[in-house]
Design a protein around this motif. Structure first.
Motif, PDB file in Angstrom:
ATOM      1  N   LEU A  24      19.705 -23.096  16.924  1.00  0.00           N
ATOM      2  CA  LEU A  24      20.650 -22.481  17.855  1.00  0.00           C
ATOM      3  C   LEU A  24      20.654 -20.964  17.692  1.00  0.00           C
ATOM      4  O   LEU A  24      20.785 -20.235  18.677  1.00  0.00           O
ATOM      5  CB  LEU A  24      22.052 -23.049  17.628  1.00  0.00           C
ATOM      6  CG  LEU A  24      22.237 -24.505  18.071  1.00  0.00           C
ATOM      7  CD1 LEU A  24      23.557 -25.064  17.563  1.00  0.00           C
ATOM      8  CD2 LEU A  24      22.168 -24.616  19.601  1.00  0.00           C
ATOM      9  N   GLY A  25      20.505 -20.496  16.456  1.00  0.00           N
ATOM     10  CA  GLY A  25      20.428 -19.055  16.237  1.00  0.00           C
ATOM     11  C   GLY A  25      19.242 -18.438  16.949  1.00  0.00           C
ATOM     12  O   GLY A  25      19.347 -17.363  17.556  1.00  0.00           O
ATOM     13  N   ALA A  26      18.096 -19.113  16.897  1.00  0.00           N
ATOM     14  CA  ALA A  26      16.909 -18.628  17.605  1.00  0.00           C
ATOM     15  C   ALA A  26      17.170 -18.564  19.103  1.00  0.00           C
ATOM     16  O   ALA A  26      16.813 -17.581  19.777  1.00  0.00           O
ATOM     17  CB  ALA A  26      15.724 -19.537  17.312  1.00  0.00           C
TER      18      ALA A  26
ATOM     19  N   PRO B 227      26.283 -16.733  27.230  1.00  0.00           N
ATOM     20  CA  PRO B 227      27.499 -17.540  27.056  1.00  0.00           C
ATOM     21  C   PRO B 227      27.264 -19.041  27.186  1.00  0.00           C
ATOM     22  O   PRO B 227      27.975 -19.838  26.567  1.00  0.00           O
ATOM     23  CB  PRO B 227      28.447 -17.025  28.150  1.00  0.00           C
ATOM     24  CG  PRO B 227      27.619 -16.216  29.069  1.00  0.00           C
ATOM     25  CD  PRO B 227      26.460 -15.718  28.286  1.00  0.00           C
ATOM     26  N   LEU B 228      26.262 -19.450  27.975  1.00  0.00           N
ATOM     27  CA  LEU B 228      25.969 -20.882  28.082  1.00  0.00           C
ATOM     28  C   LEU B 228      25.495 -21.449  26.744  1.00  0.00           C
ATOM     29  O   LEU B 228      25.929 -22.521  26.318  1.00  0.00           O
ATOM     30  CB  LEU B 228      24.904 -21.118  29.162  1.00  0.00           C
ATOM     31  CG  LEU B 228      25.358 -21.090  30.619  1.00  0.00           C
ATOM     32  CD1 LEU B 228      24.156 -21.183  31.558  1.00  0.00           C
ATOM     33  CD2 LEU B 228      26.336 -22.218  30.906  1.00  0.00           C
ATOM     34  N   VAL B 229      24.609 -20.723  26.068  1.00  0.00           N
ATOM     35  CA  VAL B 229      24.109 -21.193  24.775  1.00  0.00           C
ATOM     36  C   VAL B 229      25.229 -21.153  23.730  1.00  0.00           C
ATOM     37  O   VAL B 229      25.354 -22.069  22.904  1.00  0.00           O
ATOM     38  CB  VAL B 229      22.898 -20.355  24.321  1.00  0.00           C
ATOM     39  CG1 VAL B 229      22.487 -20.715  22.897  1.00  0.00           C
ATOM     40  CG2 VAL B 229      21.719 -20.594  25.261  1.00  0.00           C
ATOM     41  N   MET B 230      26.057 -20.113  23.752  1.00  0.00           N
ATOM     42  CA  MET B 230      27.178 -20.037  22.816  1.00  0.00           C
ATOM     43  C   MET B 230      28.164 -21.179  23.059  1.00  0.00           C
ATOM     44  O   MET B 230      28.717 -21.766  22.114  1.00  0.00           O
ATOM     45  CB  MET B 230      27.888 -18.688  22.945  1.00  0.00           C
ATOM     46  CG  MET B 230      27.050 -17.496  22.522  1.00  0.00           C
ATOM     47  SD  MET B 230      26.626 -17.500  20.763  1.00  0.00           S
ATOM     48  CE  MET B 230      28.165 -16.964  20.024  1.00  0.00           C
TER      49      MET B 230
ATOM     50  N   PRO C 145      33.316  -8.660  21.747  1.00  0.00           N
ATOM     51  CA  PRO C 145      34.438  -9.597  21.594  1.00  0.00           C
ATOM     52  C   PRO C 145      34.086 -11.053  21.877  1.00  0.00           C
ATOM     53  O   PRO C 145      34.562 -11.947  21.167  1.00  0.00           O
ATOM     54  CB  PRO C 145      35.471  -9.079  22.606  1.00  0.00           C
ATOM     55  CG  PRO C 145      35.135  -7.641  22.793  1.00  0.00           C
ATOM     56  CD  PRO C 145      33.649  -7.541  22.660  1.00  0.00           C
ATOM     57  N   GLY C 146      33.260 -11.308  22.899  1.00  0.00           N
ATOM     58  CA  GLY C 146      32.919 -12.693  23.231  1.00  0.00           C
ATOM     59  C   GLY C 146      32.246 -13.419  22.075  1.00  0.00           C
ATOM     60  O   GLY C 146      32.754 -14.432  21.580  1.00  0.00           O
TER      61      GLY C 146
END
Length: 288
Positions: A173-175, A266-269, A21-22
């Motif tokens: 960012l995907g990497a 979550p920090l990178v997201m 979900p996140g």
């Protein structure tokens, strides 16, 4: 079993838990924010957002149903499908159903959007289906998230792919997302035969590469819309850049103190979402 899963929880509740979900919510918000930044009209913006939401549901559920055997073997009781409350057949039906909805809504918007979203989803499903266990496990994230910024401008009128800087930012960012997402599970993965790119290069190198990807994405989002002319960057854009830099700094501190901490993901997201909001607030142009 009818509409209730074993143990009293509804099938829908268990499947939602299995959808990750996140990340599902964050990627959907990213699509919405980029759609606003690209000036997508209300109908197409709604279709774009819902298409990405259902696409992410399909990716998350398929990931968990493919991994359910591995998760059971390492005692991942936090995984909803491990409990057996939902059968693999039900999970696959939900994953494929969500995928069909995502594809149909994307096609409704236009062929360009359909092609870009199909590339994004194909990359994600290919990762789930086996690329995660290969040395090129990072490639689906670079390709998929590289294409992701194009979903919004391809939903606008006239449709156009994203500018090269947006592809670079998305891929970087995907990497980073892939690397920090895998770090906490390196040992469990190794014990079940999963040996992807992060497992090969190790935790420290993966951490450094993730930080580098975050930095590249942040700089590209600042300089790309002004074609590298930093004198043209607005004060508001610098404020967002500073906030993203602070978040990146926090990620670095956590990464070196606890390189396998689950909070890194979550920090990178959050950093990716902040960069998308930056484009909305500053009017950064996504289209090529």
């Amino acid at each position: 079993m009818t509409d209730r899963a074993r143990g009293g929880r509804s099938v829908a509740t268990v499947l939602w838990g299995a959808s990750h979900p996140g990340p599902t919510v964050v990627v959907t918000l990213l699509a919405f924010a980029l759609g606003v930044a690209a000036g997508v009209a209300a109908l197409h913006l709604t279709l774009l957002t819902v298409a990405v939401f259902f696409g992410q549901l399909s990716v998350g559920i398929s990931n968990d149903v493919i991994d359910v055997g591995r998760d059971r073997s390492v005692g991942r009781t936090d995984k909803p499908l491990v409990s057996g409350r939902v059968t693999p057949g039900q999970a696959w039906a939900a994953a494929y159903g969500c995928l069909v909805i995502a594809v149909v809504l994307s096609a409704w918007i236009g062929l360009g959007m359909l092609a870009a979203h199909a590339l994004f989803l194909t990359s994600a499903w290919a990762y789930n289906a086996g690329l995660k266990s290969t040395p090129i496990s990072i490639i689906p994230f670079i390709v998929g998230f590289g294409a992701f910024p194009s979903l919004a401008p391809l939903s606008a009128e006239p449709p156009a792919p994203a500018a090269p800087w947006a592809w670079i930012a998305g891929g970087a960012l995907g990497a980073a997302i892939h690397l920090v997402n895998v770090l906490p599970d390196l040992d469990d993965d190794a014990s079940t035969g999963v040996r992807g790119f992060p497992h090969i290069v190790g935790a420290r190198a993966s951490t450094l590469l993730a930080i580098g990807g975050l930095a590249v994405g942040t700089v590209a989002t600042l300089s790309g819309p002004v074609h590298g002319d930093l004198a043209a960057v607005t004060p508001l854009a610098w404020v967002f850049f500073g906030a993203a830099l602070a978040l990146a700094g926090g990620t670095v501190v956590v990464a070196f103190a606890r390189p396998r901490a689950r909070v890194l993901f979550p920090l990178v997201m959050a950093a990716a979402l902040l960069l998308a909001v930056q484009l909305v607030a500053t009017g950064g142009a996504l289209a090529a």
